[in-house]
Design a protein around this motif. Structure first.
Motif, PDB file in Angstrom:
ATOM      1  N   LEU A  34       1.228  13.144   7.100  1.00  0.00           N
ATOM      2  CA  LEU A  34       1.808  13.198   8.341  1.00  0.00           C
ATOM      3  C   LEU A  34       2.249  11.779   9.324  1.00  0.00           C
ATOM      4  CD1 LEU A  34      -0.514  15.798  10.417  1.00  0.00           C
ATOM      5  CD2 LEU A  34       1.800  16.202   9.127  1.00  0.00           C
ATOM      6  N   PRO A  35       3.285  11.795   9.781  1.00  0.00           N
ATOM      7  CA  PRO A  35       3.752  10.581  10.655  1.00  0.00           C
ATOM      8  C   PRO A  35       2.308  10.025  11.451  1.00  0.00           C
ATOM      9  CG  PRO A  35       4.961  12.464  11.411  1.00  0.00           C
ATOM     10  CD  PRO A  35       4.099  12.865  10.279  1.00  0.00           C
ATOM     11  N   GLU A  36       2.520   8.799  11.964  1.00  0.00           N
ATOM     12  CA  GLU A  36       1.614   8.379  12.826  1.00  0.00           C
ATOM     13  C   GLU A  36       1.682   9.010  14.206  1.00  0.00           C
ATOM     14  OE1 GLU A  36      -1.519   5.988  12.958  1.00  0.00           O
ATOM     15  OE2 GLU A  36      -0.411   6.155  11.563  1.00  0.00           O
ATOM     16  N   TRP A  37       2.578   9.493  14.771  1.00  0.00           N
ATOM     17  CA  TRP A  37       2.861  10.089  15.949  1.00  0.00           C
ATOM     18  C   TRP A  37       2.171  11.337  15.763  1.00  0.00           C
ATOM     19  CZ3 TRP A  37       4.979  14.832  16.566  1.00  0.00           C
ATOM     20  CH2 TRP A  37       5.877  15.119  15.768  1.00  0.00           C
ATOM     21  N   ALA A  38       2.293  12.138  14.935  1.00  0.00           N
ATOM     22  CA  ALA A  38       1.546  13.302  14.743  1.00  0.00           C
ATOM     23  C   ALA A  38       0.096  13.124  14.790  1.00  0.00           C
ATOM     24  CB  ALA A  38       2.211  14.186  13.662  1.00  0.00           C
ATOM     25  N   LYS A  39      -0.483  12.109  13.866  1.00  0.00           N
ATOM     26  CA  LYS A  39      -1.836  11.952  13.847  1.00  0.00           C
ATOM     27  C   LYS A  39      -2.368  11.640  15.031  1.00  0.00           C
ATOM     28  CE  LYS A  39      -1.412   9.995   9.550  1.00  0.00           C
ATOM     29  NZ  LYS A  39      -1.565   8.912   8.624  1.00  0.00           N
ATOM     30  N   LEU A  40      -1.764  10.932  15.807  1.00  0.00           N
ATOM     31  CA  LEU A  40      -2.330  10.360  17.360  1.00  0.00           C
ATOM     32  C   LEU A  40      -2.249  11.668  18.103  1.00  0.00           C
ATOM     33  CD1 LEU A  40      -0.689   6.742  17.660  1.00  0.00           C
ATOM     34  CD2 LEU A  40      -3.034   7.603  17.091  1.00  0.00           C
ATOM     35  N   ALA A  41      -1.193  12.379  18.104  1.00  0.00           N
ATOM     36  CA  ALA A  41      -0.925  13.613  19.066  1.00  0.00           C
ATOM     37  C   ALA A  41      -2.254  14.744  18.651  1.00  0.00           C
ATOM     38  CB  ALA A  41       0.142  14.216  18.621  1.00  0.00           C
ATOM     39  N   PHE A  42      -2.494  14.759  17.302  1.00  0.00           N
ATOM     40  CA  PHE A  42      -3.430  15.559  17.003  1.00  0.00           C
ATOM     41  C   PHE A  42      -5.144  15.293  17.494  1.00  0.00           C
ATOM     42  CE2 PHE A  42      -7.159  16.995  14.073  1.00  0.00           C
ATOM     43  CZ  PHE A  42      -6.958  18.222  13.986  1.00  0.00           C
ATOM     44  N   ALA A  43      -5.423  13.861  17.255  1.00  0.00           N
ATOM     45  CA  ALA A  43      -6.600  13.053  17.667  1.00  0.00           C
ATOM     46  C   ALA A  43      -6.436  13.030  19.153  1.00  0.00           C
ATOM     47  CB  ALA A  43      -6.375  11.852  17.315  1.00  0.00           C
ATOM     48  N   ALA A  44      -5.487  12.999  19.969  1.00  0.00           N
ATOM     49  CA  ALA A  44      -5.551  13.112  21.385  1.00  0.00           C
ATOM     50  C   ALA A  44      -6.048  14.510  21.854  1.00  0.00           C
ATOM     51  CB  ALA A  44      -4.203  12.639  21.968  1.00  0.00           C
ATOM     52  N   ALA A  45      -5.427  15.468  21.128  1.00  0.00           N
ATOM     53  CA  ALA A  45      -5.675  17.011  21.385  1.00  0.00           C
ATOM     54  C   ALA A  45      -7.278  17.550  21.220  1.00  0.00           C
ATOM     55  CB  ALA A  45      -4.869  17.893  20.587  1.00  0.00           C
ATOM     56  N   VAL A  46      -7.773  16.822  20.010  1.00  0.00           N
ATOM     57  CA  VAL A  46      -9.195  16.947  19.810  1.00  0.00           C
ATOM     58  C   VAL A  46     -10.059  16.181  20.833  1.00  0.00           C
ATOM     59  CG1 VAL A  46     -11.108  16.508  18.177  1.00  0.00           C
ATOM     60  CG2 VAL A  46      -8.686  17.387  17.322  1.00  0.00           C
ATOM     61  N   PHE A  47      -9.650  14.922  21.221  1.00  0.00           N
ATOM     62  CA  PHE A  47     -10.486  14.129  22.437  1.00  0.00           C
ATOM     63  C   PHE A  47     -10.391  15.010  23.693  1.00  0.00           C
ATOM     64  CE2 PHE A  47     -10.292  11.297  25.636  1.00  0.00           C
ATOM     65  CZ  PHE A  47     -11.840  10.647  25.419  1.00  0.00           C
ATOM     66  N   LEU A  48      -9.202  15.391  23.977  1.00  0.00           N
ATOM     67  CA  LEU A  48      -9.114  16.029  25.199  1.00  0.00           C
ATOM     68  C   LEU A  48      -9.822  17.233  25.406  1.00  0.00           C
ATOM     69  CD1 LEU A  48      -5.198  15.451  26.141  1.00  0.00           C
ATOM     70  CD2 LEU A  48      -7.402  14.191  27.382  1.00  0.00           C
TER      71      LEU A  48
END
Length: 76
Positions: A34-48
């Motif tokens: 996945l592109p970096e922005w998608a990985k970060l968005a997924f990580a942020a969703a899990v964290f939130l």
């Protein structure tokens, strides 16, 4: 097996490390392309999601303590 031929058992922490290693490896396989922005968005969703669950449990605990008239509710 050890050098003397005895069976050596792993500690619990070794098992935890192994499970963590397999989880990380699985996540790398699943999300590695996945592109970096998608990985970060997924990580942020899990964290939130985890943060929201923690906040909800704290709020619920305070409500239960206040309803029971516990001294602990007044201290916090």
């Amino acid at each position: 097996m050890s050098a003397t031929g005895e069976l050596v058992l792993a500690s619990r922490w070794d098992a935890v490390f192994d499970v963590g290693h397999w989880i990380v490896a699985g996540l790398r396989i699943a999300f590695g392309s996945l592109p970096e922005w998608a990985k970060l968005a997924f990580a942020a969703a899990v964290f939130l999601t985890l943060l929201g669950g923690w906040a909800h449990s704290r709020r619920r605990r305070r409500q239960v303590l206040a309803a029971s008239g516990s001294d602990e509710a007044r201290v916090r």
